[in-house]
Design an enzyme around this catalytic site. Structure first.
Site, short mmCIF file in Angstrom:
data_model
loop_
_atom_site.label_atom_id
_atom_site.label_comp_id
_atom_site.label_asym_id
_atom_site.label_seq_id
_atom_site.Cartn_x
_atom_site.Cartn_y
_atom_site.Cartn_z
N SER A 1 0.83 -1.20 0.00
CA SER A 1 0.00 0.00 0.00
C SER A 1 0.87 1.25 0.00
O SER A 1 1.97 1.26 0.58
CB SER A 1 -0.85 -0.02 1.27
N TYR B 1 -1.31 -0.34 10.76
CA TYR B 1 -1.61 -0.97 9.46
C TYR B 1 -0.41 -0.80 8.53
O TYR B 1 0.07 -1.78 7.91
CB TYR B 1 -2.86 -0.33 8.85
N LYS C 1 2.27 -3.64 6.80
CA LYS C 1 2.59 -3.78 5.36
C LYS C 1 4.10 -3.64 5.15
O LYS C 1 4.70 -4.40 4.37
CB LYS C 1 1.84 -2.73 4.54
#
Ligand code: NAD
Ligand code: UFG
Length: 347
Positions: free
Chosen positions: A133, A157, A161
């Site tokens: 992302s 988050y 990643k």
């Protein structure tokens, strides 16, 4: 044509990518625990690709953290065809939830990826496309953002990643034969042009686009615009919105590249290179749906950036892929989905 394993294939991006990969002639095993995806999405994928495509789609309900579920998925292909490559979408993606519950985010996103990679190693499968992302860039120091920009995530988050990206780099360096693409998506939106599949968030949407579509269809009263005082052309936040079908085609191109060119470790932005403000998206959506969308400017959302736009030139150079669809098409297709499915996949 290859036998592929698709984790999280019942979700938003996964379901659209399944359509593209089945239409390209690949055979798929989808592994999904339906925590944020729907069996109905996969049934609609099967209808969209017709009987020949549907015969090449096999579905396993299970969790990427569970080695026996992975084992079942690796052996689910008809006639025991070995899995040649994995496209790994399964994961959790809500920034706010990740702040409140980092353990679960590390468990699913990092632990789940580790468990998948261990299964791949056991099965002798070394080709992987991973959903990363633009969130790994955190607050960008320069826009458009190139892949060489520092990786500096600012929430759990994003940390999860970035951790998986690092694990993949370590793995690629540890043993010859790994072929890995780390794809950094910008803002995936829109839907399949048929209106049969689309984004169906559980509960209140965290993201702008599904919020707008739900207001347009009457499920919610008003869109809150997070900040009218950003240093942008109209004061609202600017993002790089990418049509989910362009994104799905980007996965097809990345997979093709790995299977034929054999790059060891590829890191690519998938975005359009174009920025649009919140107000621009609202106006474009109003034109697409022929309704006015009530909205109000409220305070900035903590952790947001003013402008996030990709430099997508490396993906074009390496894969020969670039986005084809405009913001207008994004809004038209997103509206076709929401109008035909006001409650998403739920009856
Ligand atoms: P999604 O939630 O719609 O799809 C994820 C799918 O994974 C769901 O079907 C869910 O049921 C499944 N899943 C979750 N945990 C699982 C587990 N433990 N085992 C098996 N299946 C599991 O999300 P999406 O928007 O399609 O995103 C796909 C991937 O792309 C995610 O990894 C996400 O982090 C990443 N990504 C998404 C965006 C975005 O804005 N949508 C942006 C950048 C990156
Ligand atoms: N916004 C609003 N109102 C809303 C929701 C969002 O005004 O109700 C604004 C935001 O402030 C931002 C823009 O709309 O300016 C886009 O916000 P989103 O929440 O739709 O998307 P983000 O850019 O914040 O983040 C998304 C995903 C992340 C992913 C990132 C990649 O949520 O997971 O894109 O760039 F990492």
């Amino acid at each position: 044509m290859a036998q592929l394993l698709i984790t999280g294939g019942a979700g938003f991006i996964g379901s659209h990518t399944c359509v593209v990969l089945l239409e390209a002639g690949h055979s798929l095993v989808v592994l999904d625990n339906y925590s944020n995806g729907s069996p109905e999405a996969l049934q609609r994928v099967a209808s969209l690709v017709g009987p020949d495509g549907a015969r090449r789609l096999c579905v396993v309900e299970g969790d990427i953290r569970n080695p026996s579920d992975l084992e079942r998925a690796f052996h689910a292909a008809p006639a025991g065809a070995p899995v040649e490559a994995v496209v790994h979408f399964a994961g959790l993606k809500a920034v706010g939830d990740s702040v409140n519950d980092p353990l679960t985010y590390w468990d699913v996103n990092v632990g789940g990826s580790r468990s998948l990679l261990a299964a791949m190693q056991r099965q002798g499968c070394r080709t992987l496309v991973f959903s990363s992302s633009a969130t790994v860039y955190g607050f960008p120091t320069q826009v458009p953002i190139a892949e060489t920009a520092p990786v500096h995530p600012i929430n759990p988050y994003g940390h999860s990643k970035a951790a998986v990206e690092q694990l993949l780099a370590d793995l690629a360096a540890s043993e010859a034969g790994w072929r890995i693409a780390r794809l950094r998506y910008f803002n995936p939106v829109g839907a399949h042009p048929s209106g049969a599949i689309g984004e169906d968030p559980l509960g209140t949407p965290n993201n702008l686009f599904p919020f707008i579509t739900q207001v347009a269809v009457g499920r919610r009263p008003v869109v809150s615009v997070f900040g009218g005082d950003w240093p942008t052309q109209d004061g609202t936040g600017v993002r790089d919105y990418i049509h989910v079908m362009d994104l799905a085609e980007g996965h097809g191109a990345a997979l093709e590249h790995l299977l034929t060119q054999g790059d060891t470790l590829l890191t690519l932005n998938l975005g359009s290179g174009q920025g649009h403000s919140v107000l621009e998206v609202l106006r474009c959506f109003e034109t697409a749906c022929g309704r006015s969308i009530p909205h109000q400017i409220v305070a900035q959302r903590p952790g947001d950036t003013a402008i996030t736009v990709a430099d997508p030139s490396r993906a074009q150079q390496v894969l020969g892929w670039r986005t084809q669809r405009s913001l207008r098409q994004i809004c038209e297709d997103g509206w076709a989905w929401q109008r035909a499915n006001p409650q998403g996949y739920r009856p």
